[in-house]
Design a protein around this motif. Structure first.
Motif: not given
Ligand SMILES: [Fe+2]
Length: 228
Positions: A15-25, A50-56, A65-73, A75-77
């Motif tokens: 699983t990959y967590l990616i962001a441009a910078r701290t305090d960002g999306e 967390l802004l977006k979650v992608i499933d390949t 975990g996409n639906a659970e992350l959307r419920n909790k944050t 985010c856009i799945t």
């Protein structure tokens, strides 16, 4: 850039967590349900929203975990637009750009492992899902998989990228974490073929058992049954 490669030992999923910078999306690719609380804790620790979650693709070996992350944050799945079931809030088409702060990911339809598999290109790296693995390729014997499509996606799309492009797959069973297009061209045993037919013959003779989770994971991840 913040870039974390996280691992699920049960299904050998990255699983990959990616962001441009701290305090960002932030963006997460291929989350595993059992680790959602860990992702949320990590996001908080890194001061990320967390802004977006992608499933390949629709996974057969773990529950997304996409639906659970959307419920909790909230985010856009996201999935590619070849996924038939309505399990995500946004579907992207081939070549569409997904933005997260300054980061731009290009969606690439790369069928073969499944008919709806997408890869995602982010500057110097590509997330190949199960289309191209490190020293392997994703099996093509279920979920509308096709060895012919796999060949086309790999040889006529992914391998056309610059050779120094980093390859980050959705799985590895041997602890390999990252590769490059150049390495895979040279050392991936499945890609050392002289013809498309040779590749198709290899893929049609793998004789692999079905993933243990398949009967549970595919209906859940496809939205055919509810996750709760
Ligand atoms: Fe898969």
């Amino acid at each position: 850039m913040i870039f974390r490669q996280l691992f699920d030992h049960t299904s050998s999923t990255y699983t990959y967590l990616i962001a441009a910078r701290t305090d960002g999306e932030a963006l997460i690719i291929d989350p595993v349900l059992e680790h959602v609380n860990h992702y949320i804790k990590l996001l908080e620790e890194l001061d990320l929203k967390l802004l977006k979650v992608i499933d390949t693709h629709i996974h057969a070996d773990h529950i997304s975990g996409n639906a659970e992350l959307r419920n909790k944050t909230n985010c856009i799945t996201i999935m590619g637009d070849k996924t038939e079931a309505d399990v995500v809030s946004m579907k992207v088409s081939d070549n569409e750009i997904i933005k997260v702060d300054d980061l731009k990911l290009k969606a690439m339809h790369t069928p073969g492992h499944t008919s709806e598999s997408f890869s995602f290109l982010l500057n110097d790296r590509i997330f190949t899902g199960d289309t191209l693995l490190i020293r392997g390729t994703g099996r093509t014997d279920f979920q509308n998989g096709s060895p012919s499509d796999s060949y086309e996606s790999i040889f006529n799309n992914i391998l056309k990228l610059p050779e120094k492009t980093l390859v980050y797959p959705a799985h590895d069973y041997k602890g390999q974490k990252v590769s490059t297009i150049k390495e895979e061209k040279k050392f991936n045993p499945r890609l050392q073929v002289k013809s498309k037919q040779e590749y198709i013959d290899i893929m049609n003779n793998l004789n692999l058992p079905n993933p243990k989770m398949m009967d549970v994971a595919v209906p859940l991840n496809s939205g055919l049954v509810k996750k709760t």
